[in-house]
Write a protein that holds these residues in place. Sequence first.
Motif, PDB file in Angstrom:
ATOM      1  N   HIS A 168       5.558   2.283   6.813  1.00  0.00           N
ATOM      2  CA  HIS A 168       6.618   3.270   6.591  1.00  0.00           C
ATOM      3  C   HIS A 168       7.657   3.241   7.709  1.00  0.00           C
ATOM      4  O   HIS A 168       7.335   3.172   8.894  1.00  0.00           O
ATOM      5  CB  HIS A 168       6.027   4.674   6.502  1.00  0.00           C
ATOM      6  N   SER A 257       7.298   1.834  -1.715  1.00  0.00           N
ATOM      7  CA  SER A 257       7.468   2.984  -2.609  1.00  0.00           C
ATOM      8  C   SER A 257       8.907   3.163  -3.082  1.00  0.00           C
ATOM      9  O   SER A 257       9.397   4.283  -3.260  1.00  0.00           O
ATOM     10  CB  SER A 257       6.980   4.271  -1.914  1.00  0.00           C
ATOM     11  N   THR A 275       3.532   3.538 -12.787  1.00  0.00           N
ATOM     12  CA  THR A 275       4.242   3.983 -11.579  1.00  0.00           C
ATOM     13  C   THR A 275       5.519   4.705 -11.978  1.00  0.00           C
ATOM     14  O   THR A 275       6.468   4.102 -12.485  1.00  0.00           O
ATOM     15  CB  THR A 275       4.593   2.785 -10.671  1.00  0.00           C
ATOM     16  N   ARG A 301      10.801   8.703  -3.546  1.00  0.00           N
ATOM     17  CA  ARG A 301       9.970   7.497  -3.467  1.00  0.00           C
ATOM     18  C   ARG A 301       8.878   7.568  -4.542  1.00  0.00           C
ATOM     19  O   ARG A 301       8.549   8.632  -5.056  1.00  0.00           O
ATOM     20  CB  ARG A 301       9.337   7.350  -2.087  1.00  0.00           C
ATOM     21  N   THR A 302       8.325   6.413  -4.870  1.00  0.00           N
ATOM     22  CA  THR A 302       7.282   6.320  -5.892  1.00  0.00           C
ATOM     23  C   THR A 302       5.898   6.301  -5.247  1.00  0.00           C
ATOM     24  O   THR A 302       5.764   6.310  -4.026  1.00  0.00           O
ATOM     25  CB  THR A 302       7.454   5.034  -6.714  1.00  0.00           C
ATOM     26  N   ASN A 303       4.878   6.228  -6.093  1.00  0.00           N
ATOM     27  CA  ASN A 303       3.504   6.039  -5.599  1.00  0.00           C
ATOM     28  C   ASN A 303       3.106   4.562  -5.668  1.00  0.00           C
ATOM     29  O   ASN A 303       1.943   4.211  -5.780  1.00  0.00           O
ATOM     30  CB  ASN A 303       2.516   6.878  -6.423  1.00  0.00           C
ATOM     31  N   GLY A 304       4.124   3.705  -5.606  1.00  0.00           N
ATOM     32  CA  GLY A 304       3.908   2.274  -5.755  1.00  0.00           C
ATOM     33  C   GLY A 304       2.986   1.660  -4.729  1.00  0.00           C
ATOM     34  O   GLY A 304       2.220   0.744  -5.040  1.00  0.00           O
ATOM     35  N   ARG A 305       3.037   2.154  -3.490  1.00  0.00           N
ATOM     36  CA  ARG A 305       2.210   1.552  -2.435  1.00  0.00           C
ATOM     37  C   ARG A 305       0.728   1.640  -2.776  1.00  0.00           C
ATOM     38  O   ARG A 305      -0.025   0.681  -2.600  1.00  0.00           O
ATOM     39  CB  ARG A 305       2.492   2.229  -1.095  1.00  0.00           C
ATOM     40  N   ASP A 306       0.308   2.786  -3.283  1.00  0.00           N
ATOM     41  CA  ASP A 306      -1.095   2.931  -3.671  1.00  0.00           C
ATOM     42  C   ASP A 306      -1.437   2.041  -4.858  1.00  0.00           C
ATOM     43  O   ASP A 306      -2.564   1.546  -4.973  1.00  0.00           O
ATOM     44  CB  ASP A 306      -1.398   4.395  -4.021  1.00  0.00           C
TER      45      ASP A 306
END
Length: 330
Positions: A168, A257, A275, A301-306
């Motif tokens: 981050h 994200s 996502t 931001r998205t929850n893309g990292r997870d």
Amino acid sequence: MYFFTNDFDYFYKHSIKFRGGLKDLRVLFVYNSKGIDARTLLVTTQGRSLMNKGVHIDYYDICSKNVFGYIKHVKHLKNYIKRGQYDIVHSKFGFSAFTSTLAGAKPHVVSLMGSDYKLERASLYISKLFARFFWDVTIAKSPLMYNALKGKNTVMIPNGIDFSRFKHIDREIARKRVGFSSSAHVLWVSDPERKEKNFDLAREGFANLNTNDVELTVVNNVELDKVPFYYYAADVLLVTSKWEGSPNVVKEAMACSLPIVSTDVGDVTNITEGTTGCYIVESDPESIAMAIDTALSFGKRTNGRDKVRNLDVDNISDQMIEIYLKLVDK
């Protein structure tokens, strides 16, 4: 759904059994950087991960932009393989694999990346022919590629990404680093001259936006260490490609994200599935513009990292090692 192998009892038992352990497993990566840093980074990221797990990795860069360059390297590569006494030759990109095959590489693992195999009849036919008769394992990067090849020794494993590169970064720090103004910014990350990336569609779609005060930023030939700052500074990633294998730019944006608008290419649909803030669209300017407007309105931001945690390069390396050990065991 990716066809990841999970025979970890086999993996750990044989990694200990093999000579003195994984440190004695010698693998040569053959690839063609074409002088593009991003290509080299893709290969060396996987190589560093494997080395961290104890595998010995060397690199052979063909570094040519025409077919004669590939042919010219056959004899030299053959001698290089012989001197190195490699247990595995792993070719990245299809044309590099043809060179390795002519150089007598055995056992031979081949990763087809997408644009190198394309769905053109000639290249697809040749790839299928070589996969059937010459390559010990062929790695496809997406369901489309896997289904097109349909070989008994074909597996589907995407490229991994190094999550440590995409930690981050505060948005204001990132925007200051890349020189962004107060406007919203849509990223397009590639070389506009590459026809398969379809920059014309990006430009046409951008011209149809209803949202005001938005800039289209092309990220090409920038310092690799600076790329994560662009992802954290931007509002949307735009992908307009005609074809892809497993585009790392999408996985990198997910790891940061960042909302994404993309045409339905490669494995993008699989990667972004579920996502919120990611949109797969038709390849026309109006659809592109509408999706960008929607993504900008999403505004966070998205929850893309997870969602892409499983694509960490270290996880992919475990799959590679298992393939290597099974081939050596034969």
